[in-house]
Structure formats: structure tokens, C-alpha cells
Design an enzyme around this catalytic site. Sequence first.
Site, PDB file in Angstrom:
ATOM      1  N   SER A  46       4.795   3.569 -16.178  1.00 34.86           N
ATOM      2  CA  SER A  46       3.335   4.123 -16.404  1.00 34.86           C
ATOM      3  C   SER A  46       2.443   3.476 -15.575  1.00 34.86           C
ATOM      4  O   SER A  46       2.730   2.607 -14.565  1.00 34.86           O
ATOM      5  CB  SER A  46       3.051   4.077 -17.693  1.00 34.86           C
ATOM      6  OG  SER A  46       2.756   2.498 -18.009  1.00 34.86           O
ATOM      7  N   LYS A  47       0.968   4.172 -15.765  1.00 36.56           N
ATOM      8  CA  LYS A  47      -0.026   3.455 -14.880  1.00 36.56           C
ATOM      9  C   LYS A  47      -0.254   2.080 -15.525  1.00 36.56           C
ATOM     10  O   LYS A  47      -0.604   1.272 -14.626  1.00 36.56           O
ATOM     11  CB  LYS A  47      -1.344   4.259 -15.287  1.00 36.56           C
ATOM     12  CG  LYS A  47      -1.546   5.494 -14.542  1.00 36.56           C
ATOM     13  CD  LYS A  47      -2.941   5.439 -14.229  1.00 36.56           C
ATOM     14  CE  LYS A  47      -3.182   6.735 -13.257  1.00 36.56           C
ATOM     15  NZ  LYS A  47      -3.575   8.194 -13.948  1.00 36.56           N
TER      16      LYS A  47
END
Length: 494
Positions: A258-259
Amino acid sequence: MAELNLPARVRFAPSPTGHLHLGGARTALYDFLIAKQTGGTFILRIEDTDTKRYIPEAEDELIKGLRWLGIEFDEGPGKGGPYGPYRQSERKEIYFEFAEKLINSGNAFYCFCTAEHLSKVREVQQKNKEPIHYDGTCRDLSVEEARKRIAAGETYIIRFRTPKTGTTTVRDHLRGDITVDNRVLDDSILVKSDGWALYHLAAMVDDHLMKITHVIRGSEWLPSFPLHGLICRAFGWQEPVWIHLSLFLKPSGKGKMSKRESAEAIKDGYSIFVKDLEDLGYTPEGVVNWIALMGWSYDDHTEFFTLEDLIDKFNLDRLNPSPAAINFTKLDHFNGLHIRNLSDEELAIRTKPFFESAGYAPSLTKLTQIAPILKERLPTLDEVVEIAGFFFKDIILYEAEDLIAKGLSKEQCAKVIEQAYETLTNLPEMTKDLAEPLLRNLVESSGYSARQVFGILRVAITGQKVSPPLFESMEIIGKETVLERLMKARKLLK
Ligand code: GLU
């Protein structure tokens, strides 16, 4: 695999919404390898119709990233080719024409449903715990009726007319046949109200017109894969070989990258973006080797591959569809292998910019000279400054206490430096072969450990507690400077 006897036509089709990341780089690499292997063609197609997420610099960045990795495309933006234009934003009319063909053959329909209507439908479906899907309001409008409404100025979109009964089977090269009940498929949007085609239509049309033989893409496209098969079949086109690559998981193996995870990686000196990896001192060879093996293997033990090796050995049949955790430790490992594989001259060229951005102005000759002793210890190119900066400093700085070896007194350390000075001052020149035996004798006669004695001398001569091999370093620094530095260290301890 029979298909690969043909020259393959493969495409990398990124959306210019950000930097080239590992997933994209791996797809592009595999495309490139198949094209090279079969004497085929590697195409770059920019899928830039999503204006909301469009970043103007991204296309250039993507191309730069590919080039850095050694992945050149044969057809694409800026390069041209017989099937252009290669930016989807320049192909709007083409898609529209093909959408109309689907309307005419009854495989698509105009839809006039308003946003309010659709949101009401969604609400009801949510309440009934049904999967969200189009309710079919416009599905059975006649084309004549619909065209009248369009002529009268009504806003519309175009949807695919998905069969409501039976099943659809599509074949993924790695996963085999995938069959779904048509009941679960939606009447997906092909063309939006602004006249722009969505991926489902645009990519199928382009793959067909560009004569793509193998579609290699991320497994996030698996859910819409049956729709893509249906679209190709509605046109009566031969489908490409479909290959959905494995998903990348977080380093922990728990969940998708994920980010937040990417930000964490940066803190640890890693990144999922190719440009960052370049800046962090990774070599393109190391990165290519690393990503090639994320979901592919040659056998159960070979791990070192150059791009040429990969062109020779890559095989689609040995791709593994299971999700794999990103392993940055392996990146370090491969990077080290490839750094050691570089010639001294090449390592000098690659490390020069890192010295320069730290404010040094080293010559290539000197860098080539230190390359052999750097190679063994260098995990990433950017670390050269920390490890070997002392070669380019006129004055090295450290504290007196850094000269004091564990277990020895200040006086004892001073004596060691003095003796080293006396021993080395008589040498005709400072070579490893001449200096090493003498200093080893010094260790012997001092009664201290090699670690203590060489620890003191290392700080005195390099200003660092960790450095490339000491004797080799002394040879490069030269007799005069080595003696000067010993003298200075001696004074510091007084
Ligand atoms: N533009 C799509 C993406 O970036 C391309 C997928 C494909 O390769 O077909 O995910």
C-alpha cells in the site's frame, strides 16, 4: 509453448499517473524479454484517457525508467510505428467507431440512465445485499429509439450487452481456464458520457489493431477478464495469449503493498519506485535480476542473471501465479552481485556522480584504482561516499578517542602509531606487499590483537572505523600522506 515460435508482439500499457514502480517494471521486462527472444516487437502504449489521474511528466519518467533498466521499446510515443498513434488520448475516434460496431451487432447498447437513477438502484441493491450491477433499464431500448434521443440532445453512455444466461470461459496462460456464470457479469460501461472509451474497450481495440499476440498484465485485471474475452468474441477477434502476473505483497507477506507501506520502505532506504532505487544507489542490473525473479524462476538454484541471460533463458511457462512478498534484502543481495560483476572502469563511472553530489571531484583514474577494493564491500553505489570519501579528502577529521582501541590505554595506542610510523618510514614505497608483513610483525611484537592494532591505524589513516581493506587503501593513499596522517594522529594523542 507453441505460440512463442512466432515473433511476439507485446505491449506495456502504463497509465501515466505516477512513477514507474516494480509491478510495471516487471511487466515491461517480461514483455521485452519475449519480444527479444522471438525476434518480435515490444510496444509502449500510453493509456492516458483518465484525465483526472493524468500527470504530464509521468510519460517521460516512465520512458526514462525503462531506459535506465535497459528496456528499449520498438514502437511507441516519440518513436512511431505502423500501428500508431500510441497514446490512447489520440485514438478517441477509433474507439468510438468500434463501440458503434458493437451497437450495430447488438453487443452493446446506449444507456440514458441518470446518476440519480443509478444511485437509487445501487441503494436498493445494497439494502438487499445483492451485488451492485446495472438494472437493465435501457438494455432493451431499440437502437432507432435511442438514436432519436441522442439526436434530441440527451446525454448517454454505451454499455456492453453481457449475456444473462450460460457461462463464459477465458483462459489464462498460467492459471488455465477460468469459468464464470454470466449472471454475475455486469453490463459494463464501454464509453462514458464525454465520449471517451474506458479501458475495457480501448485496450481490447488497441490490442487487436496493434496485433498483440501476448497480453501480460497485473492480476488486478482478473475480475474483468471474462468481460474482455466477451468483447473480443463479440468482434469475432482471435484472442491473444493472456498472462496475469502474480500480485506483489508487502514485505511481511500480509496483504497488498500500500501507499503506507511504500513510505515505510523509503524510511528503511528502499522503495518500490524505479527512480528512487536509482537514487538510492541500486544498479539497473541488480534491479532487473531482482524483479525477473519475482514470480519467475529458471530452475531451483540459478539466481544470477544479466539482461542477456534473461533474454536467453526466460520462459513464460515457468512463471508462478502465486502472490509473492517483496523482499528488499534480496535486492541488496542481487545488487551486490552485480556491483562485483562490473569492471573497475564501469564501477568508477557509476560511482562518480555519487561522489560529485557529495561535493567531491574525483578523477576516473583514481576511482578506477579504488574500484577493486570497493567492490567486495559495497551494497549500494551511494555508500561509496561514506566508505571511500577519505580517499578524496585533504584533511580527515576524527576525535582523539576514536584512536583508542578497546582494552588499551592512550599511551599504548600512541606507541602503536609511533612504531607503525617508524616501520613504514623506511619503505621505498607504500605497497600492500611491502607494508602488510611489517605491520603484521608489529602486531606480533606488540602483544596486542590484530583487531586492536589495525583498528588504531585504520582511524589514523582513513579517519573511519570502517573502511575498505587497510593495506590496499594505504597503497592508494600513498606513502607521504600515510606518514603525515600517522604523525598527526600521534600528536593528537599527546
Ligand atoms: N493501463 C493499464 C494499467 O496501467 C494497463 C493494463 C494492461 O496492461 O492491459 O493497469
